[in-house]
Scaffold this motif. Structure first.
Motif, PDB file in Angstrom:
ATOM      1  N   THR A   1      49.807  53.929  61.257  1.00  0.00           N
ATOM      2  CA  THR A   1      49.401  55.334  61.340  1.00  0.00           C
ATOM      3  C   THR A   1      49.579  55.890  59.924  1.00  0.00           C
ATOM      4  O   THR A   1      50.671  55.832  59.377  1.00  0.00           O
ATOM      5  CB  THR A   1      50.333  56.115  62.286  1.00  0.00           C
ATOM      6  OG1 THR A   1      50.302  55.497  63.565  1.00  0.00           O
ATOM      7  CG2 THR A   1      49.911  57.575  62.387  1.00  0.00           C
TER       8      THR A   1
ATOM      9  N   GLU B   1      48.575  55.600  51.569  1.00  0.00           N
ATOM     10  CA  GLU B   1      48.169  54.240  51.252  1.00  0.00           C
ATOM     11  C   GLU B   1      47.662  54.121  49.822  1.00  0.00           C
ATOM     12  O   GLU B   1      46.746  53.345  49.535  1.00  0.00           O
ATOM     13  CB  GLU B   1      47.091  53.766  52.233  1.00  0.00           C
ATOM     14  CG  GLU B   1      47.613  53.616  53.656  1.00  0.00           C
ATOM     15  CD  GLU B   1      46.626  52.890  54.554  1.00  0.00           C
ATOM     16  OE1 GLU B   1      47.055  51.949  55.259  1.00  0.00           O
ATOM     17  OE2 GLU B   1      45.431  53.272  54.569  1.00  0.00           O
TER      18      GLU B   1
ATOM     19  N   GLU C   1      50.946  45.202  57.616  1.00  0.00           N
ATOM     20  CA  GLU C   1      49.899  45.199  58.652  1.00  0.00           C
ATOM     21  C   GLU C   1      49.413  43.773  58.891  1.00  0.00           C
ATOM     22  O   GLU C   1      49.285  43.325  60.034  1.00  0.00           O
ATOM     23  CB  GLU C   1      48.702  46.054  58.214  1.00  0.00           C
ATOM     24  CG  GLU C   1      48.914  47.543  58.356  1.00  0.00           C
ATOM     25  CD  GLU C   1      47.629  48.347  58.100  1.00  0.00           C
ATOM     26  OE1 GLU C   1      47.550  49.481  58.562  1.00  0.00           O
ATOM     27  OE2 GLU C   1      46.718  47.824  57.430  1.00  0.00           O
ATOM     28  N   TYR C   2      49.139  43.072  57.797  1.00  0.00           N
ATOM     29  CA  TYR C   2      48.625  41.708  57.919  1.00  0.00           C
ATOM     30  C   TYR C   2      49.692  40.766  58.487  1.00  0.00           C
ATOM     31  O   TYR C   2      49.417  39.967  59.383  1.00  0.00           O
ATOM     32  CB  TYR C   2      48.149  41.212  56.553  1.00  0.00           C
ATOM     33  CG  TYR C   2      47.668  39.781  56.579  1.00  0.00           C
ATOM     34  CD1 TYR C   2      46.410  39.460  57.090  1.00  0.00           C
ATOM     35  CD2 TYR C   2      48.468  38.756  56.102  1.00  0.00           C
ATOM     36  CE1 TYR C   2      45.971  38.149  57.130  1.00  0.00           C
ATOM     37  CE2 TYR C   2      48.032  37.437  56.139  1.00  0.00           C
ATOM     38  CZ  TYR C   2      46.784  37.136  56.648  1.00  0.00           C
ATOM     39  OH  TYR C   2      46.357  35.840  56.687  1.00  0.00           O
TER      40      TYR C   2
ATOM     41  N   LYS D   1      49.649  47.339  53.651  1.00  0.00           N
ATOM     42  CA  LYS D   1      48.681  46.283  53.984  1.00  0.00           C
ATOM     43  C   LYS D   1      49.388  44.954  54.194  1.00  0.00           C
ATOM     44  O   LYS D   1      49.020  44.163  55.068  1.00  0.00           O
ATOM     45  CB  LYS D   1      47.637  46.143  52.869  1.00  0.00           C
ATOM     46  CG  LYS D   1      46.784  47.379  52.682  1.00  0.00           C
ATOM     47  CD  LYS D   1      46.028  47.739  53.953  1.00  0.00           C
ATOM     48  CE  LYS D   1      45.453  49.144  53.896  1.00  0.00           C
ATOM     49  NZ  LYS D   1      44.877  49.543  55.193  1.00  0.00           N
TER      50      LYS D   1
ATOM     51  N   LYS E   1      48.446  47.856  62.982  1.00  0.00           N
ATOM     52  CA  LYS E   1      47.701  48.841  62.194  1.00  0.00           C
ATOM     53  C   LYS E   1      48.601  50.055  62.019  1.00  0.00           C
ATOM     54  O   LYS E   1      49.199  50.534  62.984  1.00  0.00           O
ATOM     55  CB  LYS E   1      46.420  49.222  62.960  1.00  0.00           C
ATOM     56  CG  LYS E   1      45.421  50.014  62.163  1.00  0.00           C
ATOM     57  CD  LYS E   1      44.408  49.113  61.456  1.00  0.00           C
ATOM     58  CE  LYS E   1      43.568  49.891  60.431  1.00  0.00           C
ATOM     59  NZ  LYS E   1      44.231  50.086  59.135  1.00  0.00           N
TER      60      LYS E   1
ATOM     61  N   TYR F   1      44.213  44.502  48.336  1.00  0.00           N
ATOM     62  CA  TYR F   1      44.082  45.937  48.560  1.00  0.00           C
ATOM     63  C   TYR F   1      44.344  46.728  47.281  1.00  0.00           C
ATOM     64  O   TYR F   1      43.601  47.649  46.928  1.00  0.00           O
ATOM     65  CB  TYR F   1      45.051  46.382  49.662  1.00  0.00           C
ATOM     66  CG  TYR F   1      45.032  47.871  49.912  1.00  0.00           C
ATOM     67  CD1 TYR F   1      44.002  48.450  50.638  1.00  0.00           C
ATOM     68  CD2 TYR F   1      46.033  48.690  49.403  1.00  0.00           C
ATOM     69  CE1 TYR F   1      43.969  49.819  50.861  1.00  0.00           C
ATOM     70  CE2 TYR F   1      46.008  50.057  49.616  1.00  0.00           C
ATOM     71  CZ  TYR F   1      44.973  50.618  50.348  1.00  0.00           C
ATOM     72  OH  TYR F   1      44.949  51.971  50.564  1.00  0.00           O
TER      73      TYR F   1
END
Lengths: 261, 261
Positions: free
Chosen positions: B177, B147, B169-170, B166, B175, A170
């Motif tokens: 907000t 982000e 999240e992974y 990220k 996911k 990312y």
């Protein structure tokens, strides 16, 4: 298991399946003996990136498992093959213990042209990740030994290499080449080493619903999910198709498998 | 700029655009004065999560910018509004300096029900990230103040909060907000605070091609990309549609904008 599968080979995960840290899972040593008494071909396939093949071998022997060094197929050695084949100059974010498998690939002059991410808890820090970011922004290639989300330690679940790969992907806007499970190439290479050409005649036993079971099932292998290691209640719902079998542990998987032969 | 746009408002990024660290970009102080001499409405919109609004305000004043505290609209205060509105009990991965804006939201009993990720270099370490992972796996909500991929420091480009979002999240399969730029809601809230209802009549000036320019242009605002701060050659190719204008710095953007009125 449907007899139509005509099972000829079994791929077996190590950490979380045969053992959890320095303890064999219940009945695993004897179960492996029962499995060896059949004519099934075996390979131990592991995403462990922190330890060299020799280290894994020594640990398994110490836990009482009867095993040969060349039965162990790891994402680390597969990554090393890639680096040598493509003559890369890698920045290695891997544990010092794993460097043994890498030999002299880390000896080169000039700027690294690639960033190789393994499981290196002590290198997952900002200075190291910033260095990797800058190389990637300058065009270095990103290689992930595997993309495991987390693993079990005595203090609880801990981040695996996958999240750090996603972080770098990312940050730099790049996509990693992934080496280990759940990659089809990895399972295929393991099966090929056993002279098995049809994945439909192979079984995978592991504790990681996505990397072990999901990856194998994408190739049409039958996946056994064991409720040891990193398994958490509900994991079986995370993949589609669902695991072929869900069993308490490796020993149960072996019993179920032998019954079905 | 097409006159048909009838520009009424300008949103301006801070770090990398008005200033780089503790230095105003060339001519920026005077350019802001020229902009204030028009009847355009102004708002300073920033994804800076590390510093409180008061800190940003003090720094800008020290650099010579004429500015009011309530002209600054930050992702940090927007996140704080969300936490209060939804009565969350957050684990705050934000810099200590930012805690001022959070007030007493970090005082609660029991287990956190959310993980809020800002820019906290000293908290982006494995123990802290592992703690966040475990909360998320137990159902906590992930909130990203923004982000941003990376930012410029005196020692080079450094990882922003986005990569760590990220990562989480992974790792946890969730996911986030997202609060700040490039989120449409963030730009809309900033415009609303200026009583501007049609984004087509607004301009965004910033150094981040995705978060500033791309985000604004998704809303049909005109985006000016400045070649200061985190700008790198070729950034303008990373978004579609391309930036409305690419200029050397904030002062050039202002000149261009005034010429087009």
């Amino acid at each position: 298991m449907s007899r139509s599968r005509n099972i000829q080979a079994v791929l077996i995960d190590l950490s979380g399946t045969l053992h959890v840290e320095n303890q064999a899972t219940p009945g695993a040593v004897e179960a492996l003996q029962r499995l060896r008494a059949t004519d099934l071909k075996l390979k131990f396939v592991t995403n462990t990136t922190k330890e060299s093949r020799r280290f894994l071998f020594d640990r398994l022997r110490q836990l009482g498992f009867k095993i040969d060094l060349d039965e162990i197929f790891t994402s680390l050695s597969a990554a090393c093959d890639l680096i040598k084949r493509e003559k890369l100059k890698p920045m290695l974010i891997v544990d010092d213990a794993a460097l043994e498998d890498f030999g002299d690939v880390s000896r080169f002059e000039g700027k690294p042209d690639s960033v190789v991410v393994g499981l290196a808890p002590e290198k997952f820090n900002r200075p190291c990740l910033n260095e990797a970011l800058r190389l990637l922004l300058d065009g270095a290639r990103l290689i992930a030994i595997h993309e495991g989300r987390y693993y079990k330690t005595s203090s609880g679940l801990s981040l695996g290499p996958g999240p750090f790969v996603k972080l770098l992907e990312y940050a730099a806007g790049v996509k990693a080449t992934v080496i280990g499970k759940p990659n089809a190439e990895f399972f295929q290479a393991a099966l090929k080493s056993l002279a098995i050409l049809d994945p439909h005649s192979a079984v995978m036993i592991g504790d990681d619903v996505r990397d072990d079971v999901g990856g194998a099932q994408q190739l049409n292998m039958a996946g056994y999910l064991v409720r040891t290691g990193k398994y958490r209640v509900g994991d079986e719902l995370k993949i589609e198709p669902k695991p072929f079998k869900i069993v308490d542990n490796f020993a149960s998987a072996v019993d179920n498998l032998i019954d079905s032969l």
